[in-house]
Design an enzyme around this catalytic site. Structure first.
Site, short mmCIF file in Angstrom:
data_model
loop_
_atom_site.label_atom_id
_atom_site.label_comp_id
_atom_site.label_asym_id
_atom_site.label_seq_id
_atom_site.Cartn_x
_atom_site.Cartn_y
_atom_site.Cartn_z
N HIS A 56 -36.71 -16.57 -38.02
CA HIS A 56 -35.48 -17.28 -37.51
C HIS A 56 -35.16 -18.52 -38.23
O HIS A 56 -34.47 -19.30 -37.75
CB HIS A 56 -35.78 -17.55 -35.85
N ASP A 98 -34.13 -9.34 -44.34
CA ASP A 98 -34.81 -8.08 -44.19
C ASP A 98 -34.25 -7.18 -45.39
O ASP A 98 -34.92 -6.55 -46.04
CB ASP A 98 -34.25 -7.21 -42.95
N LEU A 103 -39.94 -3.88 -38.08
CA LEU A 103 -40.43 -3.81 -39.24
C LEU A 103 -39.22 -3.24 -40.04
O LEU A 103 -39.53 -2.72 -41.27
CB LEU A 103 -41.46 -2.71 -39.24
N SER A 104 -37.93 -3.63 -39.61
CA SER A 104 -36.91 -3.39 -40.32
C SER A 104 -36.53 -1.86 -40.83
O SER A 104 -36.20 -1.67 -42.15
CB SER A 104 -36.98 -4.24 -41.77
N SER A 105 -36.79 -0.96 -39.95
CA SER A 105 -36.42 0.47 -40.41
C SER A 105 -35.10 0.67 -40.46
O SER A 105 -34.60 1.39 -41.60
CB SER A 105 -36.76 1.43 -39.11
N SER A 106 -33.88 -0.23 -39.97
CA SER A 106 -32.53 -0.29 -40.52
C SER A 106 -32.38 -0.56 -41.95
O SER A 106 -31.45 -0.04 -42.44
CB SER A 106 -31.80 -0.72 -39.20
C1 GLA Z 1 -34.30 -10.21 -37.71
C2 GLA Z 1 -33.21 -10.20 -38.51
C3 GLA Z 1 -33.62 -11.31 -39.66
C4 GLA Z 1 -34.43 -12.50 -39.05
C5 GLA Z 1 -35.44 -12.11 -38.12
C6 GLA Z 1 -35.96 -13.36 -37.55
O1 GLA Z 1 -35.39 -9.40 -38.16
O2 GLA Z 1 -32.62 -9.04 -39.06
O3 GLA Z 1 -32.53 -11.38 -40.31
O4 GLA Z 1 -33.36 -13.50 -38.69
O5 GLA Z 1 -34.85 -11.31 -37.07
O6 GLA Z 1 -36.65 -13.97 -38.33
#
Ligand code: GLA
Length: 378
Positions: free
Chosen positions: A35, A171, A124-127
């Protein structure tokens, strides 16, 4: 069969020929710096060996035709004026076409098969992996230059303006620009990167609590507004510009809730820069302590953990060989990340798995991750 083989084989079956290109984009796990990205601060993520793959070939017309193995569904749209119709997986692909065209690129149509193993909704940023893999596919068939930071900004635009989620840049930056065997210290203000080699004395273990919380978007946006309110109070562009000393002089004047949110961001930025230093120095004990402190701050001041995350983190820390553990990603559910001595990783995974299952009745997914390369043509 590998994911690559799966998408290639399915492509062959559907389109009657071999693909002319195969692209991949990884998921990510953030080691520390949570964050902080939308506060113009620092983050320290790695790209992981969980990926989205697309096998493809260009088309003569201006259509995009994609089959998703994960959703067992197909999507077809014309490259032209597009409108958003929902939040389904296909919207990410249409959003990418929209953002690339908005940026002035001329796009060629293509057809392909997509498949991945980045757990969805787990933090885990799948998108971002879907976005960047799609961008790579378009770039390949359309002959567009591939600049990771520019592509990351386009991917973020898809999230912000097409999907309506006000997420930061972390991400897409790590998914686009990750370096094998390295974490990236990213300055989210100027998007400069410093690759930091992962120390050989530790492995990264992802601990998926299995919890997924809805309503994350509104809670996320609320945290953002609170941070912006704090930045306004200090008269700066973003909380990145407030140091610990300035904060402690005036924190009593802040609304107590906003004060805690700001304290997390300001201390987390310091921890992240220190963590990169500790990593470079191979000081795993210090790195682990910083990760622990990050979690505690996210739990107490930023309030984005849930019981499952707090439980799994405490269990992880109690296992032999664990240097530190914390939640990772947006929070409210999803995954934690731990740093563990390589020789003890197997016992660590078994221990956390058994104890978490016993404590909560939920089965976690625990796996050791390798730091992978960012988005590429395979
Ligand atoms: C999500 C958001 C990121 C980041 C995190 C928290 O993954 O996509 O941009 O803000 O939350 O660190």
């Amino acid at each position: 069969m590998t994911l690559r083989e799966q998408v290639e084989q399915d492509f062959h079956r559907r389109f009657g020929a071999a693909p002319t290109a195969v692209v991949r984009a990884p998921g990510r796990v953030n080691l520390i710096g949570e964050h902080t990205d939308y506060n113009d601060g620092f983050v320290l993520p790695i790209a992981i060996d969980r990926e989205v793959w697309i096998a493809l070939r260009p088309r003569e017309d201006r259509r995009v035709v994609v089959h998703s193995l994960d959703y067992s569904a197909s999507l077809s749209f014309e490259i032209g004026p597009l409108s958003r119709v929902g939040t389904e997986w296909g919207e990410y692909l249409k959003g990418v076409a929209w953002a690339l065209r908005e940026a002035g690129h001329t796009l060629t149509g293509w057809e392909g098969v997509m498949g991945g193993n980045v757990p969805r909704g787990a933090g885990l940023s799948s998108s971002a992996a879907v976005e960047l893999a799609t961008q790579r596919a378009f770039a390949t068939v359309s002959g567009l230059p591939w600049q990771p930071a520019a592509m990351a900004l386009l991917g973020q635009r898809v999230e912000n303006q097409w999907m309506g989620l006000h997420t930061g840049i972390m991400d897409q930056m790590i998914v686009a620009g990750g370096r094998e065997g390295h974490a990236l210290l990213i300055d989210c203000r100027d998007l400069s990167l410093q690759p930091v080699p992962l120390p050989t004395g530790a492995v990264v273990v992802v601990l998926d609590t299995g919890t997924r919380r809805g309503l994350v978007d509104s809670a996320y946006n609320e945290r953002r507004s609170q941070c912006e309110a704090a930045a306004r109070f200090f008269g700066v562009k973003a909380l990145r510009d407030v140091d610990a000393e300035t904060f402690s002089k005036r924190e009593q004047e802040l609304d107590p809730l906003v004060r805690r949110r700001a304290r997390h961001v300001i201390t987390e930025n310091d921890r992240t820069v220190q963590a990169a230093e500790a990593m470079r120095a191979g000081d795993l004990t210090r790195l682990g302590r910083l990760m622990d402190a990050s979690h505690d701050s996210l739990r107490d001041d930023f309030e984005v953990t849930n019981e499952a995350l707090n439980t799994i983190v405490l269990l992880a820390r109690a296992e032999p060989g664990c240097f530190g553990a914390r939640m990772t990603g947006a929070g409210f559910g999803g995954c934690a990340v731990a740093l563990v001595a390589p020789g003890q990783a197997e016992a660590f995974v078994q221990g956390v798995h058994a104890k978490y299952t016993q404590a909560t009745g939920n089965t976690p997914q625990c796996y050791v991750c390798r730091a992978a390369e960012g988005t590429s043509v395979a």
